[in-house]
Design a protein around this motif. Structure first.
Motif, PDB file in Angstrom:
ATOM      1  N   THR A 129       0.837  -1.203   0.000  1.00 14.41           N
ATOM      2  CA  THR A 129       0.000   0.000   0.000  1.00 14.41           C
ATOM      3  C   THR A 129       0.871   1.253   0.000  1.00 14.41           C
ATOM      4  O   THR A 129       0.440   2.303  -0.450  1.00 14.41           O
ATOM      5  CB  THR A 129      -0.933   0.039   1.225  1.00 14.41           C
ATOM      6  OG1 THR A 129      -0.126  -0.109   2.401  1.00 14.41           O
ATOM      7  CG2 THR A 129      -1.952  -1.080   1.164  1.00 14.41           C
ATOM      8  N   ARG A 165      -0.417  -4.965   1.615  1.00 16.14           N
ATOM      9  CA  ARG A 165      -1.873  -4.994   1.655  1.00 16.14           C
ATOM     10  C   ARG A 165      -2.320  -6.197   2.491  1.00 16.14           C
ATOM     11  O   ARG A 165      -1.747  -7.280   2.380  1.00 16.14           O
ATOM     12  CB  ARG A 165      -2.402  -5.131   0.231  1.00 16.14           C
ATOM     13  CG  ARG A 165      -3.648  -4.374  -0.049  1.00 16.14           C
ATOM     14  CD  ARG A 165      -3.904  -4.364  -1.538  1.00 16.14           C
ATOM     15  NE  ARG A 165      -3.219  -3.284  -2.218  1.00 16.14           N
ATOM     16  CZ  ARG A 165      -3.600  -2.012  -2.170  1.00 16.14           C
ATOM     17  NH1 ARG A 165      -4.652  -1.652  -1.479  1.00 16.14           N
ATOM     18  NH2 ARG A 165      -2.930  -1.085  -2.818  1.00 16.14           N
ATOM     19  N   ARG A 168     -11.837  -4.933  -4.147  1.00 15.27           N
ATOM     20  CA  ARG A 168     -12.400  -4.468  -2.874  1.00 15.27           C
ATOM     21  C   ARG A 168     -12.956  -3.059  -3.028  1.00 15.27           C
ATOM     22  O   ARG A 168     -12.429  -2.271  -3.819  1.00 15.27           O
ATOM     23  CB  ARG A 168     -11.315  -4.446  -1.792  1.00 15.27           C
ATOM     24  CG  ARG A 168     -10.792  -5.831  -1.473  1.00 15.27           C
ATOM     25  CD  ARG A 168      -9.658  -5.743  -0.459  1.00 15.27           C
ATOM     26  NE  ARG A 168      -8.975  -7.017  -0.378  1.00 15.27           N
ATOM     27  CZ  ARG A 168      -7.831  -7.207   0.269  1.00 15.27           C
ATOM     28  NH1 ARG A 168      -7.255  -6.189   0.892  1.00 15.27           N
ATOM     29  NH2 ARG A 168      -7.268  -8.396   0.299  1.00 15.27           N
ATOM     30  N   GLU A 169     -13.966  -2.778  -2.256  1.00 14.88           N
ATOM     31  CA  GLU A 169     -14.617  -1.474  -2.403  1.00 14.88           C
ATOM     32  C   GLU A 169     -13.726  -0.315  -2.002  1.00 14.88           C
ATOM     33  O   GLU A 169     -13.805   0.770  -2.570  1.00 14.88           O
ATOM     34  CB  GLU A 169     -15.915  -1.442  -1.597  1.00 14.88           C
ATOM     35  CG  GLU A 169     -17.000  -2.178  -2.342  1.00 14.88           C
ATOM     36  CD  GLU A 169     -18.372  -1.878  -1.798  1.00 14.88           C
ATOM     37  OE1 GLU A 169     -18.451  -1.116  -0.816  1.00 14.88           O
ATOM     38  OE2 GLU A 169     -19.340  -2.414  -2.349  1.00 14.88           O
ATOM     39  N   ASP A 170     -12.846  -0.560  -1.006  1.00 14.20           N
ATOM     40  CA  ASP A 170     -12.027   0.550  -0.522  1.00 14.20           C
ATOM     41  C   ASP A 170     -10.702   0.686  -1.276  1.00 14.20           C
ATOM     42  O   ASP A 170      -9.853   1.472  -0.889  1.00 14.20           O
ATOM     43  CB  ASP A 170     -11.758   0.372   0.979  1.00 14.20           C
ATOM     44  CG  ASP A 170     -11.088  -0.960   1.270  1.00 14.20           C
ATOM     45  OD1 ASP A 170     -11.155  -1.852   0.394  1.00 14.20           O
ATOM     46  OD2 ASP A 170     -10.490  -1.106   2.347  1.00 14.20           O
ATOM     47  N   VAL A 171     -10.534  -0.092  -2.331  1.00 14.65           N
ATOM     48  CA  VAL A 171      -9.295   0.004  -3.107  1.00 14.65           C
ATOM     49  C   VAL A 171      -9.586   0.692  -4.431  1.00 14.65           C
ATOM     50  O   VAL A 171     -10.468   0.280  -5.173  1.00 14.65           O
ATOM     51  CB  VAL A 171      -8.693  -1.399  -3.361  1.00 14.65           C
ATOM     52  CG1 VAL A 171      -7.492  -1.286  -4.296  1.00 14.65           C
ATOM     53  CG2 VAL A 171      -8.286  -2.047  -2.048  1.00 14.65           C
ATOM     54  N   ASN A 172      -8.833   1.764  -4.687  1.00 13.10           N
ATOM     55  CA  ASN A 172      -9.083   2.535  -5.897  1.00 13.10           C
ATOM     56  C   ASN A 172      -8.000   2.253  -6.940  1.00 13.10           C
ATOM     57  O   ASN A 172      -7.216   3.105  -7.294  1.00 13.10           O
ATOM     58  CB  ASN A 172      -9.131   4.023  -5.537  1.00 13.10           C
ATOM     59  CG  ASN A 172      -9.593   4.850  -6.719  1.00 13.10           C
ATOM     60  OD1 ASN A 172     -10.240   4.322  -7.621  1.00 13.10           O
ATOM     61  ND2 ASN A 172      -9.239   6.125  -6.721  1.00 13.10           N
TER      62      ASN A 172
END
Lengths: 290, 597
Positions: B265, B288, B434-438
């Motif tokens: 990350t 991550r 994942r939703e929080d990964v852009n």
């Protein structure tokens, strides 16, 4: 793409074969074949089996052979190229879009037809020896060809001279054909040219059977010569491969005459009859008609 | 890790280096003549004979044409030449693994950063099999320059890289010829976003927006090797790693020429303490969380540490050291890796210390992260057999097909048909979903690669709407005829890969710098670009992209250092022979170049 090409080949053959049967074979022979086909099939069954076995081995070997070939084969690309250089580029002199189209279709359709038609034609002869010899010659071509393919690793001219051959290379003008030839052969199997040897074999048989099929002879010779030239014109084979193909054809035709009919199954079954009782029972008594 | 990191206080000046290059023969051959069979005729009055290894036109239409031009000019200059034509993997095996070649012609994958020259040229790799120093160059002056560009940053690094390039242009262990224009073709109506990222990287296949009802990317490759081998360590089964990067993750990812965090990350740099001699650059890498390999095993910092250790020695210390035949420049920049126990969420932090500056260090983050459980078991299994040897570059861990591959990447292996097809499916647990990964992730259920027999058939399939995209670089001869319709998009990538000729400097006469320089003057790069690439390439004197090239090495219509001996592609035979004679070679009365000198 492969399915497309196969369908095209099948359609062309499906048109050419019936037409040729009418033109070259004639009703009389067909009528006799209708009454005799069972006996002829029995007589020729062993040779048909031999050919099928050879073709099956060929098919299996194609998976294994490249690996074996890499281990024990001799790399001759450089040698062929050094010997004949840019010889095949002489065909540049006759290069037009029309000749390219002609040789491309000869290479794919003409060749397939040339191999299939004699099998049908010779089956209509009462004397099954010609038929059996043809099958034997086919089997020998494939068997010897396979062995040579294992021992000789060589790329064809199209892999060395892409620029010079660009305009007429089969695969660039008709890329779909590559899907077909890829199924049939690998690109390092160029020596000898089996296209040439099988076509020349057919032409030699056409000569020997000219009294039975007079009209077939000129057609077979023209087609066979065109196939041999097409392999060089399209940059698939070296002149050396074509020469070797002609020699292989001569060898296979000669061998097929020596081998077929020399030992009739009748004699063999008499000699080894006790061991092959089951075979004797299945064989018709009037085995050889010569 | 296995070279002395202390730089000399006062490096060699350019002039003294060039002098070293000029007398380089003695240096370049030292210590690596032992294991290699010389394939060059050297007896006193025999004609000098050599072979040029390359791939057939079905593998690469350009290499064989370059090789034949070189062959023709070498013959005119009085040498006996043969062409050694092998399939792509066999050619790479002969050159990279067996070092059994004189001269080869090929396409080098290069990298996003000129640090790839480190493993390509550093002496420490001269005896290793793989992409590391296939030429066998051993030259201390080069080593110094290569190490220096590793340690510097910014403008200083640029100058250091330029020193390497200048030395390379003189010493010619290999001669870069041109960088091909890299084009691909995509259907316009099924996906949006082909132009967002480069199809030479994993990003080219990620983040695409499919039209309604589209759940498969159907891509066409012209190189079939990926259908028979997916071992991330294999040197011979691929040049570039695009497919591997879809199956495996790496800590960082190369996107549009920059490294961005991926499986990590973040990484936080700590500069070396100038007052302490032993202090080096370090980075705290945060991994991550909760990632898994495709077989369901968790991906932990231990796997990351293991990966770098394994690449450095695939025998894991149980046999004589066996570095992987790839990624050596990447792992050698690392000094040490430790899992940081003191951190708050210590489980997911690693501490890297580097033998170099940030720019070289970041390259280490691009290697595929391997599952320890799989590879460790493999080594254990082999070692259990008793006598365990792991011949470097040749043993099963680096040559095996590794199908199915165990990675953690955005796509996972589904099936393959050798020489025909490779099917990958979306890895549903990949972190990019994942939703929080852009970050761009796999947007389709399936990524299917079919093998097309040639660029022209691949183009036709895309133009006919039977495939989505050509995954392989299109061959130059097709570029003038790419259909220009609204149905298809032409995609251009930055050209980094370069065609080159490489010399086996382990053997005479290629060990002789003068000989190599004379040979490189037989190559008309300008004419090659015109005739072989139809203008779709850029002739070069250096193997890197524009921003690194010093003014003195910029192309100005001819090679700025060693220009072609002739004009318009025609060799001036007298001038060529004079060049070989002044390099110390003799001709017999028949104009044949003699091997003994």
């Amino acid at each position: 793409m492969l399915a497309e090409v196969l369908t095209q080949v099948a359609v062309v053959i499906a048109i050419l074969v019936p037409v040729s049967i009418i033109v070259f074979i004639g009703r009389e022979r067909l009528a006799r074949t209708r009454s005799e086909w069972r006996t002829r099939l029995k007589t020729t069954a062993p040779m048909i089996a031999v050919l099928i076995v050879v073709l099956l081995i060929n098919r299996v070997a194609r998976q294994v052979a490249p690996k074996l070939s890499r281990q024990i084969g001799i790399r001759l690309t450089s040698a062929f190229y050094n010997i004949e250089g840019e010889f095949i580029l002489v065909f540049q002199a006759i290069q037009t879009p029309e000749t390219s189209a002609y040789f491309s279709s000869i290479y794919v359709y003409g060749y397939t037809f040339l191999l299939i038609f004699p099998v049908i034609a010779y089956f209509t002869l009462s004397d099954t020896r010609v038929f059996r010899r043809l099958l034997a010659a086919y089997a020998l071509n494939y068997a010897i060809g396979l062995i040579l393919y294992i021992f000789v690793i060589a790329y064809g001219p199209r892999n060395l001279m892409p620029a010079e051959l660009m305009e007429r290379m089969l695969y660039d003008t008709n890329p779909e054909y590559q899907y077909l030839t890829r199924e049939v052969n690998t690109s390092t199997n160029v020596f000898p040219s089996l296209h040439t040897s099988l076509s020349a074999t057919v032409a030699a048989f056409a000569w020997q059977t000219r009294s039975e099929f007079p009209k077939w002879l000129p057609v077979a010779v023209v087609l066979a010569a065109s196939v041999a030239i097409s392999t060089m014109y399209l940059g698939i084979h070296w002149g050396i491969d074509v020469t070797a193909g002609l020699l292989l054809a001569a060898l296979c035709v000669t061998l097929s005459h020596r081998l077929v009919g020399r030992w009739s199954l009748e004699e063999l079954t008499e000699k080894y009859g006790d061991r092959f009782l089951w075979l004797q029972e299945r064989l018709p008594s009037s085995q050889e008609q010569d | 890790m296995n070279w002395n990191p202390t730089l000399p206080d006062d490096g060699l000046s350019r002039r003294s280096f060039l002098a070293a290059g000029a007398t380089g023969a003695a240096i370049t051959t030292s210590g690596c003549m032992n294991s290699v069979r010389s394939v060059v005729g050297q007896a006193g009055d025999d004609q000098l004979s050599l072979s040029i290894a390359t791939v057939p036109a079905e593998g690469d239409k350009q290499s064989i044409q370059i090789a034949r031009r070189l062959e023709s000019n070498l013959k005119k200059a009085g040498m006996a030449v043969s062409l050694d034509v092998r399939s792509q993997s066999e050619m790479l095996k002969a050159v990279l693994i067996d070092h059994d070649f004189d001269i080869y012609v090929g396409l080098h994958p290069a990298d996003y950063d000129p640090d790839f020259l480190y493993e390509t040229l550093h002496s420490t790799y001269a005896n290793e099999a793989g992409w590391q120093n296939p030429f066998g160059l051993t030259n201390m002056a080069f080593d110094t320059l290569l190490e220096r560009q590793r340690h510097s940053e910014g403008d200083e690094r640029k100058r250091d890289v330029q020193s390497v390039l200048k030395a390379l242009a003189q010493a010619k262990p290999f001669d870069p010829i041109c960088m091909p224009d890299e084009y691909r073709l995509a259907r316009a109506d099924r996906f949006e976003g082909w132009n967002e990222a480069d199809l030479t990287t994993r990003h080219g296949y990620l983040g695409l927006e499919p039209a309604d009802g589209v759940d498969q990317i159907h891509a066409l490759k012209t190189d079939a090797r990926a259908t028979s081998n997916l071992n991330p360590l294999s040197a011979t089964m691929r040049e570039r790693n695009t497919t591997i990067d879809l199956l495996f993750d790496s800590l960082g990812t190369v996107n549009n020429g920059e490294i961005e965090p991926w499986l990590a990350t973040s990484w936080d740099w700590t500069e070396p303490d100038a007052s302490e001699q032993a202090s080096t650059l370090t980075a705290t890498v945060t991994l991550r969380e909760d990632c898994q390999f495709h077989d369901g095993e968790p991906l932990t910092p231990e796997d990351v540490a293991f990966t770098y250790r394994f690449l450095e020695d695939t025998s894991l210390g149980r046999a004589p050291s066996s570095p992987a035949p790839r990624y050596q420049g990447h792992v050698d920049v690392i000094n040490e890796i430790s899992v940081d126990d003191d951190a708050v969420d210590g489980e997911y932090e690693l501490l890297f210390s580097f033998e170099g500056g940030r720019e070289a260090a970041k390259r280490a983050f691009t290697v595929p992260i391997l599952p320890k459980h799989y590879w460790h078991d493999l080594v254990d299994g082999r070692a259990a057999d008793g006598e365990f040897i792991a011949p470097q570059g040749r043993w099963i861990a680096v040559t095996g097909d590794h199908i199915p591959p165990v990675g953690s990447g955005p796509f996972q292996f589904d099936s393959r048909t050798q020489d025909e097809q490779l099917r990958l499916t979306r890895y549903e647990d990949h972190f990019t979903l994942r939703e929080d990964v852009n970050l761009p992730g796999p947007t389709v259920d399936e990524l299917r690669f079919d093998i097309a027999p040639s660029s022209s058939s691949a183009i036709r399939q895309v133009a006919d709407g039977n495939a989505d995209v050509t995954a392989s670089m299109l061959s130059a001869y097709t570029l003038d005829a790419i259909p220009d319709t609204p149905d298809v998009e032409q995609l251009k990538s930055t050209s980094r890969t370069f065609y080159h000729i490489g010399f086996n400097v382990r053997n005479a006469p290629f060990s002789n710098t003068h000989f190599r320089r004379a040979v490189s003057q037989l190559i008309d790069k300008e004419a090659i670009v015109e005739d072989v690439f139809y203008g779709h390439a850029t002739p070069v004197a250096t193997p890197v992209t524009d921003e690194w090239i010093p003014e003195s090495l910029e192309w100005n219509g001819e090679d700025p250092v060693l220009r072609f001996l002739g004009s318009d592609g025609e060799l001036n035979v007298e001038a060529a022979k004079a060049t070989f004679e002044s390099a110390g070679f003799r001709y017999d009365d028949n104009g044949r170049l003699l091997g003994g000198y």
